[in-house]
Design an enzyme around this catalytic site. Structure first.
Site, mmCIF file in Angstrom:
data_model
loop_
_atom_site.group_PDB
_atom_site.id
_atom_site.type_symbol
_atom_site.label_atom_id
_atom_site.label_comp_id
_atom_site.label_asym_id
_atom_site.label_seq_id
_atom_site.Cartn_x
_atom_site.Cartn_y
_atom_site.Cartn_z
ATOM 1 C CE LYS A 16 -4.174 -1.781 2.329
ATOM 2 N NZ LYS A 16 -3.895 -3.217 2.257
ATOM 3 C CB SER A 17 4.509 1.828 0.267
ATOM 4 O OG SER A 17 4.731 1.190 1.505
ATOM 5 C CE LYS A 67 9.700 -4.685 6.648
ATOM 6 N NZ LYS A 67 8.718 -4.461 7.726
ATOM 7 C CG ASN A 88 10.948 0.228 7.824
ATOM 8 O OD1 ASN A 88 11.815 1.048 8.121
ATOM 9 N ND2 ASN A 88 9.678 0.394 8.156
ATOM 10 C CG ASP A 103 8.274 -1.531 10.768
ATOM 11 O OD1 ASP A 103 7.531 -0.895 9.988
ATOM 12 O OD2 ASP A 103 8.828 -2.609 10.452
ATOM 13 N N GLY A 128 3.909 -12.656 18.459
ATOM 14 C CA GLY A 128 4.699 -12.645 17.235
ATOM 15 C C GLY A 128 6.171 -12.442 17.518
ATOM 16 N N GLY A 130 8.474 -11.963 14.512
ATOM 17 C CA GLY A 130 9.100 -11.549 13.260
ATOM 18 C C GLY A 130 9.718 -10.174 13.349
ATOM 19 N N GLY A 131 10.086 -9.616 12.175
ATOM 20 C CA GLY A 131 10.759 -8.325 12.140
ATOM 21 C C GLY A 131 9.943 -7.203 12.741
#
Length: 283
Positions: A16-17, A67, A88, A103, A128, A130-131
């Site tokens: 969506k960036s 990333k 990122n 982030d 979670g 993750g990154g």
């Protein structure tokens, strides 16, 4: 050449960036562009070698799965990005390429009004490993949170804590711990700040739903889901129906994009249009 930034990843069509950055560029009337480019892992070296010498290129956002792979092609990586082991956003500073991670800043943005208040104790149940979860964990420890991290296994949760928050009375467990009801009797939450955060892909379109029983959420918790498709996940809807305040994934997405926009174009994103932007992204 028209100045431009872009997002790279593999795949990239879901990002969506471009919609976010082009929306802001149009509102500001800036003669710049923002693009999406699919770059495979074995093409990263060539990509940065080419872009480094391209006058109009202002930088790029980096999405999965790159990333954690882009740092060797950069001149400097910021402390936040180094701490979480993920970049990122890449931007130019003179002739140098700088790696950043926005982030954490994006995640914290909707929480600022709460973080400005004093609390006796702050605790987050972070689902979670993750990154994104790493960036969130690092940002929250900077604001005095005790972390309860849940991963697919307790070992994966412990690995995150060892990497990002090796000190402090943090806890690791498996996601399954939160799937079944509990009869735990929470104490008085006066003066406490409780967060429950889904930083897994569970609940995303095409993924299994997140199994979380809200008996594990202390009264007065804020429930935050970083998933953006759908915007209203089952996790968010069930939290709201259970009486909890909620924050959806567009909040973090827009916040981290605004931080990158500033680095790329040297101006602030026109945030007065956030509601219009959210409506566009939710369609």
């Amino acid at each position: 050449m028209t100045p431009f930034a872009e997002v790279i990843g593999d795949p990239i069509a879901q990002s969506k960036s471009p919609a976010i950055h082009r929306f802001w560029l149009e509102k500001l009337g800036l003669p710049c562009d923002y693009r999406a480019l699919e770059v495979q892992g074995d093409g990263l070296a060539g990509y940065f070698a080419t872009r480094r010498d391209e006058p109009g290129w202002r930088g790029c956002n980096v999405t999965m799965p790159h990333k954690q792979q882009v740092a060797p092609y950069l001149d400097t990586v910021s402390r936040p990005a180094s701490r979480v082991g993920a970049v990122n956003t890449v931007y130019r500073q003179g002739s140098r390429l700088i790696g950043e991670n926005t982030d954490g800043e994006g995640f914290l943005e909707p929480l600022r009004p709460f973080l400005d208040r004093p609390h006796l104790y702050r605790i987050v149940r972070l689902l979670g490993t993750g990154g994104a979860a790493r960036a969130i964990a690092a940002a929250l420890t900077e604001h005095g949170f005790t972390l309860v991290v849940a991963g697919r296994t307790e070992a994966s949760a412990r690995a995150l804590l060892d990497a990002v928050a090796p000190h402090g009375a943090h806890h690791a467990c498996a996601l399954a711990h939160f799937a079944e009801p509990t009869n735990f009797d929470f104490d008085d939450r006066e003066g406490l700040f409780d967060l429950v955060v889904n930083a897994t892909p569970l609940g995303m379109v095409g993924q299994s739903p997140l199994a979380f029983d809200f008996s594990h959420a202390p009264p007065g918790s804020i429930v935050y889901d970083i998933v953006t498709a759908p915007v209203e996940t089952l996790f968010v809807r069930r939290a709201r129906e259970s009486g909890f305040a909620t924050i959806d994934g567009l909040s973090m997405l827009i916040g981290q994009a605004a931080a990158a926009f500033r680095l790329f174009y040297g101006v602030e994103a026109p945030r007065i249009h956030d509601e219009e932007l959210r409506g566009m992204l939710a369609r």
